[in-house]
Design a protein around this motif. Structure first.
Motif, short mmCIF file in Angstrom:
data_model
loop_
_atom_site.label_atom_id
_atom_site.label_comp_id
_atom_site.label_asym_id
_atom_site.label_seq_id
_atom_site.Cartn_x
_atom_site.Cartn_y
_atom_site.Cartn_z
N GLU A 158 0.85 -1.19 0.00
CA GLU A 158 0.00 0.00 0.00
C GLU A 158 0.88 1.25 0.00
O GLU A 158 1.87 1.31 0.72
CB GLU A 158 -0.92 -0.02 1.22
CG GLU A 158 -1.91 -1.16 1.20
CD GLU A 158 -2.74 -1.24 2.47
OE1 GLU A 158 -3.72 -0.48 2.56
OE2 GLU A 158 -2.40 -2.05 3.35
N ARG A 159 0.51 2.22 -0.83
CA ARG A 159 1.26 3.46 -0.95
C ARG A 159 0.28 4.63 -0.99
O ARG A 159 -0.85 4.49 -1.48
CB ARG A 159 2.10 3.46 -2.22
CG ARG A 159 3.12 2.31 -2.33
CD ARG A 159 4.26 2.51 -1.36
NE ARG A 159 5.33 1.53 -1.53
CZ ARG A 159 5.67 0.60 -0.64
NH1 ARG A 159 4.99 0.53 0.50
NH2 ARG A 159 6.67 -0.24 -0.89
N ILE A 160 0.70 5.81 -0.52
CA ILE A 160 -0.21 6.96 -0.52
C ILE A 160 -0.57 7.38 -1.93
O ILE A 160 -1.59 8.05 -2.14
CB ILE A 160 0.38 8.15 0.26
CG1 ILE A 160 1.65 8.68 -0.41
CG2 ILE A 160 0.64 7.78 1.70
CD1 ILE A 160 2.14 9.99 0.20
N TRP A 161 0.23 6.98 -2.92
CA TRP A 161 -0.03 7.34 -4.32
C TRP A 161 -0.72 6.20 -5.09
O TRP A 161 -0.94 6.31 -6.28
CB TRP A 161 1.26 7.72 -5.02
CG TRP A 161 2.43 6.83 -4.71
CD1 TRP A 161 3.42 7.06 -3.79
CD2 TRP A 161 2.73 5.54 -5.28
NE1 TRP A 161 4.32 6.01 -3.76
CE2 TRP A 161 3.92 5.07 -4.67
CE3 TRP A 161 2.12 4.76 -6.26
CZ2 TRP A 161 4.51 3.85 -5.00
CZ3 TRP A 161 2.70 3.54 -6.60
CH2 TRP A 161 3.88 3.09 -5.97
N GLN A 207 -5.64 1.96 -1.99
CA GLN A 207 -4.37 2.67 -2.15
C GLN A 207 -3.22 1.68 -2.32
O GLN A 207 -2.18 1.80 -1.70
CB GLN A 207 -4.11 3.59 -0.96
CG GLN A 207 -4.96 4.86 -0.96
CD GLN A 207 -4.51 5.84 0.11
OE1 GLN A 207 -4.32 5.47 1.26
NE2 GLN A 207 -4.34 7.10 -0.27
N THR A 208 -3.45 0.71 -3.19
CA THR A 208 -2.42 -0.30 -3.45
C THR A 208 -1.55 0.18 -4.61
O THR A 208 -2.03 0.34 -5.74
CB THR A 208 -3.05 -1.65 -3.78
OG1 THR A 208 -3.89 -2.05 -2.68
CG2 THR A 208 -1.98 -2.71 -4.00
N ALA A 268 0.52 4.10 -10.45
CA ALA A 268 0.68 5.47 -9.96
C ALA A 268 -0.65 6.21 -10.14
O ALA A 268 -0.90 6.84 -11.16
CB ALA A 268 1.79 6.18 -10.72
N ASN A 269 -1.51 6.11 -9.14
CA ASN A 269 -2.76 6.85 -9.17
C ASN A 269 -2.51 8.34 -8.93
O ASN A 269 -3.26 9.19 -9.41
CB ASN A 269 -3.70 6.29 -8.10
CG ASN A 269 -5.11 6.84 -8.21
OD1 ASN A 269 -5.69 6.85 -9.28
ND2 ASN A 269 -5.64 7.31 -7.09
N LYS A 270 -1.43 8.64 -8.19
CA LYS A 270 -0.96 10.00 -7.98
C LYS A 270 0.54 10.02 -8.27
O LYS A 270 1.18 8.97 -8.40
CB LYS A 270 -1.22 10.45 -6.54
CG LYS A 270 -2.69 10.44 -6.14
CD LYS A 270 -2.86 10.83 -4.67
CE LYS A 270 -4.32 10.77 -4.24
NZ LYS A 270 -4.47 11.06 -2.78
N ALA A 274 1.41 10.61 -12.18
CA ALA A 274 0.04 10.10 -12.03
C ALA A 274 -0.49 9.60 -13.36
O ALA A 274 -0.24 10.18 -14.42
CB ALA A 274 -0.86 11.21 -11.50
N GLY A 275 -1.23 8.48 -13.29
CA GLY A 275 -1.85 7.94 -14.49
C GLY A 275 -0.96 7.04 -15.30
O GLY A 275 -1.25 6.75 -16.46
#
Length: 319
Positions: A14-17, A34-35, A89-91, A177-178
């Motif tokens: 799990e990562r904050i991003w 948040q994986t 990388a969601n963020k 991100a993305g």
């Protein structure tokens, strides 16, 4: 003699991003929304994959490396040398840099520094990565950092599906991100954060930066590696060499039909990005599907692939 692929159970971080794309793309049972990372092929002390089949089922890559070195061509070294990840990388990830082997041994008492490479699985429109910087000297690098001139310092590159980047130790970098990537790297988790967008961690504090170490290990000036992607087309397979350097070689294989027998040079690490494929060894089919990760050990002299699929294949070049 071990005559089958070593199928591996993925681990998740799990990562904050992080986000949910590892679940959405591969059907993985992720621990939270948040994986950020799937550790797909790892013998690292912070996470080593369990072997899911065969004589070593229930043991780990780390245990296999310690007790059955014949599966890895009797390669020398205390630690399994490579680590394969899929990152979502969601963020934006933090801007960071990794040390080389000498610095890692002298300053961190670790076996390996961290050279890595990225195959872009998927990317949102206009997504980008940070790869390198614009400083010409260490003094200029220090000045940019001390004055927070991040737009002047950081070199940003647009990315799309199928892009490939080689990121040697000493390279300032960040995944934006993305972007979803498959990362092949040395078996190391040493990271020095240069900049983290002043984000607050789970403890309510800004995440730690490592500016002194970052400046020490950063290569100045930045130099883009000279890569030439080489392609060979065989029966049933398009084989593209992405990089071959002192630590690893990484290839992209497209399978369409039945291939010629592939002679195993040592031991090979596989990640299936798309499709369904049978791995034939001594007349027995071993099915693998999208999201599967496995090792073909050195005890397998040759194998044949059949089906339709896209795979990233890597091997250690450490002797």
């Amino acid at each position: 003699m071990y005559q089958q692929p070593m199928m591996l159970k993925p681990l998740f971080k799990e990562r904050i991003w992080g986000g949910t794309n590892l679940r959405d793309m591969y059907g993985y049972a992720i621990p939270s929304p948040q994986t950020g990372e799937c550790w797909a092929i790892s013998g690292h002390e912070s996470g080593t994959n369990e072997i899911a089949n065969g004589p070593l089922a229930g043991s780990t890559i780390r245990e296999a490396w310690d007790n059955h070195r014949e599966l890895f061509a009797d390669e020398e070294g205390e630690e399994f040398p490579l680590l394969t990840k899929i990152l979502d990388a969601n963020k934006d990830l933090s801007v960071q840099v990794h040390p080389g082997d000498t610095y890692a041994r002298e300053k961190e008492d670790k076996t390996y520094g961290k050279t890595e490479c990225w195959y872009v699985i998927d990317a949102d429109e206009d997504a980008e990565v940070v790869l390198g910087h614009h400083a010409e000297t260490k003094e200029e690098l220090n000045s940019y950092i001390e004055n927070g001139q991040w737009n002047d310092l950081l070199r940003r590159v647009k990315v799309k599906s199928g892009d490939f980047f080689y990121v040697p130790s000493g390279t300032i970098h960040a995944i934006g991100a993305g972007v979803r990537i498959l990362e092949t790297q040395q078996n190391s988790d040493i990271t020095y954060r240069v900049y983290d967008y002043d984000r607050i961690g789970q403890d309510g504090e800004k995440r730690e930066l490592h500016l002194e170490q970052s400046v020490e290990v950063t290569t100045v000036p930045h130099k883009d590696p000279d890569l030439e992607r080489k392609t060979n087309i065989h029966k049933g397979m398009k084989q593209e060499l992405l990089v071959s350097e002192s630590y690893f070689s990484v290839e992209h294989w497209d399978i369409h039909g039945m291939t010629y027998p592939v002679h195993n040079p040592s031991y090979l690490l596989f990640s299936v990005l798309e499709g369904d494929v049978n791995v034939w060894i001594e007349g027995e089919a071993h099915p693998v599907e999208k999201g599967t990760h496995f090792i073909i050990p050195a005890t397998v002299e040759k194998f044949t692939l059949e089906g339709t699929g896209t795979l990233i294949v890597s091997r250690s070049n450490k002797q």
